[in-house]
Design an enzyme around this catalytic site. Structure first.
Site, PDB file in Angstrom:
ATOM      1  N   THR A  48       5.081  22.882 -22.582  1.00 45.94           N
ATOM      2  CA  THR A  48       4.732  21.471 -22.725  1.00 45.94           C
ATOM      3  C   THR A  48       5.966  20.590 -22.610  1.00 45.94           C
ATOM      4  O   THR A  48       5.957  19.584 -21.900  1.00 45.94           O
ATOM      5  CB  THR A  48       4.051  21.248 -24.095  1.00 45.94           C
ATOM      6  OG1 THR A  48       2.963  22.153 -24.226  1.00 45.94           O
ATOM      7  CG2 THR A  48       3.540  19.822 -24.218  1.00 45.94           C
ATOM      8  N   TYR A 111      -9.198  21.335 -20.736  1.00 49.28           N
ATOM      9  CA  TYR A 111     -10.193  20.390 -20.240  1.00 49.28           C
ATOM     10  C   TYR A 111     -11.566  20.701 -20.820  1.00 49.28           C
ATOM     11  O   TYR A 111     -12.069  19.958 -21.618  1.00 49.28           O
ATOM     12  CB  TYR A 111     -10.255  20.288 -18.713  1.00 49.28           C
ATOM     13  CG  TYR A 111     -11.209  19.189 -18.278  1.00 49.28           C
ATOM     14  CD1 TYR A 111     -10.862  17.853 -18.482  1.00 49.28           C
ATOM     15  CD2 TYR A 111     -12.447  19.468 -17.734  1.00 49.28           C
ATOM     16  CE1 TYR A 111     -11.731  16.831 -18.138  1.00 49.28           C
ATOM     17  CE2 TYR A 111     -13.323  18.456 -17.388  1.00 49.28           C
ATOM     18  CZ  TYR A 111     -12.959  17.141 -17.592  1.00 49.28           C
ATOM     19  OH  TYR A 111     -13.826  16.140 -17.267  1.00 49.28           O
ATOM     20  N   TYR A 137      -0.102  31.174 -26.610  1.00 50.36           N
ATOM     21  CA  TYR A 137       0.385  29.833 -26.937  1.00 50.36           C
ATOM     22  C   TYR A 137      -0.778  29.047 -27.532  1.00 50.36           C
ATOM     23  O   TYR A 137      -1.709  28.671 -26.826  1.00 50.36           O
ATOM     24  CB  TYR A 137       0.906  29.176 -25.656  1.00 50.36           C
ATOM     25  CG  TYR A 137       1.580  27.833 -25.804  1.00 50.36           C
ATOM     26  CD1 TYR A 137       1.707  27.183 -27.028  1.00 50.36           C
ATOM     27  CD2 TYR A 137       2.100  27.192 -24.681  1.00 50.36           C
ATOM     28  CE1 TYR A 137       2.332  25.961 -27.133  1.00 50.36           C
ATOM     29  CE2 TYR A 137       2.733  25.961 -24.768  1.00 50.36           C
ATOM     30  CZ  TYR A 137       2.841  25.342 -25.992  1.00 50.36           C
ATOM     31  OH  TYR A 137       3.453  24.119 -26.085  1.00 50.36           O
ATOM     32  N   LYS A 166       3.127  31.882 -30.052  1.00 54.05           N
ATOM     33  CA  LYS A 166       3.800  30.596 -30.303  1.00 54.05           C
ATOM     34  C   LYS A 166       2.744  29.689 -30.924  1.00 54.05           C
ATOM     35  O   LYS A 166       1.802  29.262 -30.251  1.00 54.05           O
ATOM     36  CB  LYS A 166       4.341  29.978 -29.016  1.00 54.05           C
ATOM     37  CG  LYS A 166       4.985  28.609 -29.212  1.00 54.05           C
ATOM     38  CD  LYS A 166       5.348  27.989 -27.873  1.00 54.05           C
ATOM     39  CE  LYS A 166       6.074  26.648 -28.050  1.00 54.05           C
ATOM     40  NZ  LYS A 166       5.181  25.561 -28.499  1.00 54.05           N
TER      41      LYS A 166
END
Length: 302
Positions: A48, A111, A137, A166
């Site tokens: 990100t 989405y 993640y 993570k």
């Protein structure tokens, strides 16, 4: 590649652009060298903070190659392979494996909001489709839902190359539950917090480290906190953590975190400008003044 035990400070690197918005290879290579010189334990490109959603597939592959090539095996390099398409994520993972990355980091498809069955299928296909260590993640604020600790356990039990998590969550409760469920079964499963301010309590509870975006401009305190906490020097770790307790306050307002990190790098003299790509915009002047005051308070600009 067999999964290693990833621990310490793994920096989610920014992607640096030139003033025309092109990926600046030389600047990105210099930044990798600077981070390694400051003792970080690993790098995570194309997450990100790395603005992976703003890069073309060709740019993503080129940047992954640049970071792996520049690191030269001195620290592990993880490559973000996030995509709303499992097939595309698999293609990025295959490329990361081919260029010698230490592992791949896979965010949830975004989405539409996948149920548990679809989440399991996504990671099943990735675990079976690559020999590289796969790191889950979890970032519910951006993907729309969280991966439950029970589902993390199922995946960790089923696939040895699913090597860690993570966990970018604001509450330590999720990390704590993952540690309680997964560590007894997979002690080597790396649990890394994604929120910078959870480093100390994550390590003290038996976690493995942190993926702190602010380490792009202030890595040294994170390295010291981890070293002290991991060696049982809890008071020294806590004292160091108190010194940077104001870091989260830098991220108020509407600007994305990666933009604030780049602006902080610029104010600290690490980069000449904070270029990004639309629709992200530079900070407004009053936002930049507040950021400067915050950085001065932390001693970053001294």
């Amino acid at each position: 590649m067999s999964p290693g035990w990833l621990r310490g400070i793994v920096v989610p690197t920014v992607t640096l652009f030139d003033e025309r918005g092109r990926v600046d290879e030389a600047a990105n290579a210099r930044h990798v060298e600077w981070l390694i010189a400051h003792g970080v334990h690993g790098l995570f490109a194309l997450g990100t903070t790395g603005e992976f959603t703003s890069l073309s597939p060709e740019e993503r592959r080129a940047l992954a190659e640049l970071v792996v090539r520049t690191a030269r095996g001195r620290v592990p390099v993880l490559i973000g392979c996030g995509s709303p398409s499992t097939g595309e994520a698999l293609a990025y993972a295959a490329h990361a494996e081919e260029i010698g990355a230490s592992g791949v980091v896979i965010v949830l498809p975004y989405y539409w909001i996948p149920p548990d069955r679809s989440i399991y299928e996504h990671f099943r296909l990735l675990a079976e489709g690559t020999r590289a260590p796969v790191y889950i993640y979890n970032f519910p604020a951006l993907t729309g839902r969280s991966i439950s600790p029970a589902l993390v356990l199922r995946l960790a039990q089923a696939y040895p190359n699913i090597a860690g998590l993570k966990d970018t969550v604001d509450s330590i409760a999720h990390i704590q539950e993952v540690l309680a469920l997964v560590k007894p079964v997979r002690p080597e499963f790396s649990v890394l917090c994604g929120m910078d301010y959870h480093l100390l309590n994550t390590v003290l509870m038996g976690g493995d480290g942190c993926v702190p975006g602010t380490a792009n401009f202030i890595p040294d305190p994170f390295v010291r906190i981890y070293a002290a906490a991991a060696s049982g020097k809890t008071e020294a770790a806590a004292e160091e953590a108190r010194r940077i307790a104001a870091l989260p306050a830098l991220f108020g307002g509407d600007a994305p975190a990666f933009m604030i990190i780049k602006e902080a790098m610029m104010l600290a003299g690490l980069i000449p400008h904070a270029a990004t790509r639309p629709p992200a915009l530079p900070l407004l002047e009053d936002e930049r003044r507040r950021l400067r005051r915050g950085l001065e308070g932390l001693g970053v600009l001294s």
